[in-house]
Design a protein around this motif. Structure first.
Motif, mmCIF file in Angstrom:
data_model
loop_
_atom_site.group_PDB
_atom_site.id
_atom_site.type_symbol
_atom_site.label_atom_id
_atom_site.label_comp_id
_atom_site.label_asym_id
_atom_site.label_seq_id
_atom_site.Cartn_x
_atom_site.Cartn_y
_atom_site.Cartn_z
ATOM 1 N N VAL A 612 0.920 -1.185 0.196
ATOM 2 C CA VAL A 612 0.112 0.130 0.089
ATOM 3 C C VAL A 612 0.791 1.346 0.134
ATOM 4 O O VAL A 612 0.630 2.066 -0.613
ATOM 5 C CB VAL A 612 -0.785 0.074 1.407
ATOM 6 N N TYR A 613 1.899 1.194 0.698
ATOM 7 C CA TYR A 613 2.827 2.156 0.823
ATOM 8 C C TYR A 613 3.281 2.772 -0.316
ATOM 9 O O TYR A 613 3.457 3.889 -0.761
ATOM 10 C CB TYR A 613 3.985 2.014 2.131
ATOM 11 N N ASN A 614 3.709 1.772 -1.266
ATOM 12 C CA ASN A 614 4.321 2.075 -2.390
ATOM 13 C C ASN A 614 3.520 2.675 -3.415
ATOM 14 O O ASN A 614 3.925 3.374 -4.410
ATOM 15 C CB ASN A 614 4.931 0.717 -3.000
ATOM 16 N N GLN A 615 2.216 2.702 -3.027
ATOM 17 C CA GLN A 615 1.347 3.173 -4.272
ATOM 18 C C GLN A 615 0.607 4.542 -4.079
ATOM 19 O O GLN A 615 -0.128 5.116 -4.818
ATOM 20 C CB GLN A 615 0.137 2.122 -4.484
ATOM 21 N N ILE A 616 0.834 5.225 -2.763
ATOM 22 C CA ILE A 616 0.084 6.295 -2.274
ATOM 23 C C ILE A 616 0.978 7.398 -2.316
ATOM 24 O O ILE A 616 2.342 7.635 -2.561
ATOM 25 C CB ILE A 616 -0.278 6.145 -0.748
ATOM 26 N N SER A 617 0.393 8.541 -2.800
ATOM 27 C CA SER A 617 0.979 9.904 -2.706
ATOM 28 C C SER A 617 1.499 10.629 -1.422
ATOM 29 O O SER A 617 2.262 11.572 -1.661
ATOM 30 C CB SER A 617 0.112 10.868 -3.636
ATOM 31 N N ASN A 618 0.649 10.281 -0.405
ATOM 32 C CA ASN A 618 0.885 11.121 0.692
ATOM 33 C C ASN A 618 1.876 10.117 2.002
ATOM 34 O O ASN A 618 1.492 9.902 3.011
ATOM 35 C CB ASN A 618 -0.236 11.498 1.574
ATOM 36 N N GLN A 619 3.009 9.494 1.290
ATOM 37 C CA GLN A 619 3.898 8.598 2.210
ATOM 38 C C GLN A 619 4.484 9.568 3.259
ATOM 39 O O GLN A 619 4.635 9.166 4.463
ATOM 40 C CB GLN A 619 4.950 8.222 1.336
ATOM 41 N N LYS A 620 4.778 10.673 3.149
ATOM 42 C CA LYS A 620 5.111 11.466 4.260
ATOM 43 C C LYS A 620 4.210 11.562 5.639
ATOM 44 O O LYS A 620 4.584 11.854 6.804
ATOM 45 C CB LYS A 620 5.193 12.963 3.885
ATOM 46 N N SER A 621 2.852 11.188 5.361
ATOM 47 C CA SER A 621 2.100 11.270 6.678
ATOM 48 C C SER A 621 2.374 9.943 7.255
ATOM 49 O O SER A 621 1.606 9.777 8.497
ATOM 50 C CB SER A 621 0.675 11.311 6.041
#
Length: 644
Positions: A612-621
């Protein structure tokens, strides 16, 4: 015992009158009829008939008060024998809103509410008995003419409308229907069974001409015998070996059986035994079965309507919606193609004016519907029943309507064709049905089922899906301190808030497991970035929960806390279960991991996997965490956490 209960249990109408007059306060009750003399005589009530009753005393008002000393009061006392001339109440006995008699009460004693209810119940039963007797006489004199039979069925629908507003009178409805069907099919005897909703057993609610020793003496279950066969097939049938079934032993030749169905559930049955003829008892034929099946379906429909109305009386708005969606039209066409009968539903659906339809050829009536005319001609020529679903028609005002139709040939006693019956259902309420279905199943699944008929088959396919689990933390211990009604209220409001968020991000609600939600992204509809949609849902859930908790605290209800787990991976999605019961869901290791991540999440946390982490744009959250071990996995699982 309450007078109303006793009055309902007494079978003889004359005994009902005697009982009513025996009640304290009703000793002076008198009965008078001034119309329908032969009908009144057939009920054994001729002693109450006054042929020269004054016209000026006749009124169609439901209740008429005659004041003491008034001209009408004095006039009525010349016909009725009262000890003193007191104020008098006249309760109208009416057929089709036309008064044919009165229940007369001198007001020597002020009538209590209980006595008035007793009088009104007696009035209803008198009217109902008169209508049923009127129907029996019509049937006897109709020479089995189909037009009259249809009109008689329509009259029974009027009786059903009256009973809809009464309590505990279902038996009266089925007695009238049974008498009608027995008369139409010349049956020697019959009975109606209905399922008790609490016990699940079947009881005889109405019977005609069956001896006491012939009635069922054992509990009737759906798991054995002829009821089991009816439940499995749910179709009308002829049984030529009735002696092999204990329930059919009143029959000497053969028996007709038909199910009463609500939805897909068997809730009752109609049983007819042995056909009468001039030469004695004979066997029912396939022609009898076709007519019996058509009539029984109308019975199922009427019973279904009553159950719907009874179950929804607390919500007038919902009742109106349901009633507006129940539309069945019937048009009878004779051998010459002329329309002989049109019921109210048919008039509404096609916007028909009865005067312009009756005795006119269907060519003229349906001139805007050439395809319908072709089907009517086909049914006439080929002498066959025709079914059409989702058939487009044009009403008399030029508006388009979609219907399900059936064209059924009908025959007289000599097995000669006498015309056809055009029956149809208006499909304009289909959106209402979709809306109701979507309250039980996610909108995405409903749309998939309606658009793709293969979606109703068992089986599945492998897809990449993002799975979200959301669980209330500490809810079990929390609920132990609350009343059951408060628990249900809190959960219902919580789920409504959370599911609104799910649907706003194109999520599919798979199921609710206790206080846990399971949500899918990617099936049955795939999005541009299903993992992002799942994460956005999770974050908005916390915002919605914060508002929810503020609202609940104002009602002195506890604050809820949630934890969320999300994983993306390959799963098998589709209809899982059996042919009779299936669920659209997903199974696989990716689902199990999402559930494990949810269990690992603390209150106010969203735990996501690497996929999931690899596909999202708001990883910094999200903050990277130490890999964890979860049940069912031999290797540690990388994970990231968002703290709300």
């Amino acid at each position: 015992m309450e007078p109303l209960i006793v009055l309902n249990e007494i079978k003889s109408i004359k005994e009902k009158i005697v009982y009513a007059k025996s009640l304290k306060g009703l000793e002076s009750l008198q009965l008078v009829f001034f119309s329908k003399k032969s009908l009144i005589k057939s009920l054994g009530l001729q002693n109450f008939f006054i042929s020269d009753f004054p016209i000026k005393l006749i009124s169609n008002e439901n209740i008429t008060d005659l004041e003491k000393g008034s001209e009408k009061n004095k006039l009525i006392n010349t016909f009725l024998d009262f000890d003193s001339i007191e104020a008098i109440k006249l309760f109208s006995i009416a057929i089709n809103q036309i008064s044919i008699g009165y229940i007369v009460i001198p007001e020597e004693i002020k009538l209590s509410k209980k006595l008035i209810n007793t009088i009104l119940n007696l009035k209803f039963q008198l009217e109902n008995s008169i209508k049923i007797k009127q129907l029996e006489i019509k049937l006897i004199n109709s020479n089995n003419d189909l037009k009259n039979k249809l009109l008689e069925i329509e009259s029974l629908i009027d009786v059903t409308d009256i009973i809809d507003n009464q309590h505990g009178l279902m038996q009266d409805l089925f007695e009238g229907l049974l008498v009608t069907i027995i008369s139409i099919l010349n049956s020697s005897k019959g009975m109606v069974l209905l399922k008790d909703e609490k016990s699940g057993f079947f009881n005889v609610v109405s019977q005609f001409n069956i001896l006491k020793e012939e009635l069922p003496s054992k509990i009737l279950r759906i798991t054995k015998g002829i009821l089991k066969e009816l439940d499995e097939n749910k179709t009308s049938k002829i049984v030529d070996n009735p002696q092999e079934y204990s329930l059919l032993r009143p029959s000497k030749k053969n028996a007709l059986l038909s199910p009463i169905i609500t939805g897909t559930e068997l809730v009752g049955a109609i049983l007819l035994f042995d056909k009468e003829s001039r030469n004695g008892l004979v066997r029912f034929t396939q022609q009898d079965l076709r007519l019996f099946d058509s009539l029984s379906k109308k019975v199922s429909h009427a019973y279904d309507n009553i159950r719907l109305i009874d179950s929804l009386k607390t919500s007038n708005k919902l009742v109106d919606n349901i009633m507006s969606s129940i539309t069945t039209g019937i048009i009878m066409i004779n051998i010459l193609g002329e329309i002989e009968f049109v019921n109210e539903s048919a008039k509404k659906i096609f916007e028909l004016d009865e005067e312009g339809v009756i005795n006119n050829h269907y060519f003229m009536v349906f001139q805007n519907n050439p395809k319908l005319i072709e089907l009517l001609e086909k049914s006439e020529i080929q002498d066959e029943t025709i079914f059409e679903d989702n058939f487009n028609t044009i009403d008399s005002k030029g508006s388009s309507r979609e219907i399900n139709l059936t064209l059924s040939p009908v025959y007289n006693e000599q097995n000669e064709r006498s015309g056809l019956v055009f029956s149809f259902e208006d499909l304009s309420g289909i959106n209402k049905i979709k809306s109701t279905f979507k309250k039980y199943v996610s909108e995405n699944i409903v749309d998939e089922l309606l658009q793709n008929e293969n979606s109703l088959e068992l089986g599945g396919a492998q897809n990449e899906v993002c799975v979200l689990f959301c669980d209330i933390r500490g809810f079990t211990s929390l609920s132990e301190k609350m009343k059951p009604s408060e628990v249900v209220y809190l959960l219902n409001n919580y789920f409504e808030a959370m599911i609104d968020v799910v649907f706003s991000h194109n999520g599919t609600l798979d199921k609710i497991i206790g206080d846990e939600l399971m949500v899918l992204y990617g099936v049955p509809i795939k999005g541009d970035n299903d993992s992002q949609n799942a994460v956005n849902t999770a974050m908005e859930m916390f915002k919605s929960l914060e508002k929810f908790n503020v609202r609940m605290s104002e009602e002195n209800l506890p604050e809820l806390k949630i934890g969320i787990g999300i994983n993306f991976g390959k799963v098998v999605s589709g209809n899982i279960g059996s042919e009779k019961q299936m669920n659209y869901t997903v199974i696989g290791d990716a689902v199990n991991l999402a559930a494990r991540l949810c269990s690992h999440a603390k209150s106010g946390q969203v735990v996501i996997s690497e996929s999931v982490y690899n596909q999202i744009s708001n990883q910094k959250s999200f903050e990277s965490q130490k890999p964890i071990m979860v049940k069912g996995k031999s290797n540690e699982i990388s994970n990231w956490i968002f703290n709300a």
